[in-house]
Design a protein around this motif. Structure first.
Motif, mmCIF file in Angstrom:
data_model
loop_
_atom_site.group_PDB
_atom_site.id
_atom_site.type_symbol
_atom_site.label_atom_id
_atom_site.label_comp_id
_atom_site.label_asym_id
_atom_site.label_seq_id
_atom_site.Cartn_x
_atom_site.Cartn_y
_atom_site.Cartn_z
ATOM 1 N N UNK A 124 -3.570 1.050 10.727
ATOM 2 C CA UNK A 124 -3.323 -0.482 10.022
ATOM 3 C C UNK A 124 -3.348 -0.069 8.463
ATOM 4 N N UNK A 125 -4.121 0.779 7.818
ATOM 5 C CA UNK A 125 -4.034 0.785 6.439
ATOM 6 C C UNK A 125 -2.716 1.530 6.112
ATOM 7 N N UNK B 89 -11.405 -0.832 1.376
ATOM 8 C CA UNK B 89 -12.133 -1.440 -0.074
ATOM 9 C C UNK B 89 -10.770 -1.613 -0.754
ATOM 10 N N UNK B 90 -9.760 -1.215 -0.972
ATOM 11 C CA UNK B 90 -8.589 -1.360 -1.966
ATOM 12 C C UNK B 90 -7.972 -2.705 -1.359
ATOM 13 N N UNK C 281 -1.968 -7.270 -8.689
ATOM 14 C CA UNK C 281 -0.575 -6.824 -7.683
ATOM 15 C C UNK C 281 -1.367 -6.820 -6.408
ATOM 16 N N UNK C 282 -2.802 -6.200 -6.464
ATOM 17 C CA UNK C 282 -3.525 -6.079 -5.189
ATOM 18 C C UNK C 282 -4.030 -7.619 -4.715
#
Length: 187
Positions: free
Chosen positions: A144-145, A154-155, A163-164
């Motif tokens: 998934x990541x 966590x990011x 942007x995140x």
């Protein structure tokens, strides 16, 4: 929501752990089935489920907990697991007098619902889950990541850049639209 005969209730489910539950203001009619809505990681209970709550309130006794760290729910406990969330939700529901319910979970809320059904089968009659899996294994997590383009959860969940944050809200919007279009016809 306060105008719909629901109100927020803060319940200390164990020392140092407070959960906020939106619950009926009066004891529900015993003929009404209880439905508990569990949210994802991006919003609190009412932000995620307000349209479903409004659509189903007359027919069902509705309960909407805010998972830990959302909507006034908090803990100092270091156990940050699906098991811990499930136990906290169960303790809060029992404190509210709930004996049997249907759990409806979105994303992480679905995982909590599945875990709660396993831990407390006497409380959970059935589970409805969307955009979820029964358990997050390490291989599923890594895949998934990678697909989302993040090295760590966590990011994604706690972005430290504009942007995140934009990407997080884009995903929330897509998941919310999918959830609303797929869940309402079931009722």
């Amino acid at each position: 929501m306060k105008l719909t005969s629901m109100r927020p209730r803060k319940i200390e489910v164990e020392p140092g752990t407070i959960m906020n539950f939106w619950a009926p203001t009066r004891i529900p009619n015993k003929n009404k089935n209880a439905v508990v809505f569990l949210h994802d990681f991006v919003g609190d209970g009412m932000i995620t489920w307000q349209f479903q709550v409004l659509a189903l309130l007359r027919k069902y006794a509705i309960y909407v907990p805010d998972l830990l760290f959302f909507g006034g729910s908090a803990t100092g406990d270091s156990r940050q697991t699906v098991d811990f969330h499930a136990e906290c939700v169960a303790k809060g529901l029992v404190a509210l007098g709930l004996q049997r319910c249907t759990m409806v979970g979105f994303s992480y809320g679905g995982m909590v619902a599945f875990k709660l059904a396993k831990l407390r089968p006497e409380l959970v009659e059935s589970v409805v889950a969307t955009c979820s899996i029964p358990a997050l294994t390490e291989s599923i997590s890594k895949e998934c990541l990678q697909r989302l383009g993040f090295p760590r959860w966590s990011e994604l969940l706690l972005p430290n850049s504009v942007d995140g944050v934009k990407k997080l809200f884009e995903m929330k919007k897509l998941f919310s639209l999918e959830m609303k279009s797929s869940l309402l016809p079931l009722w």
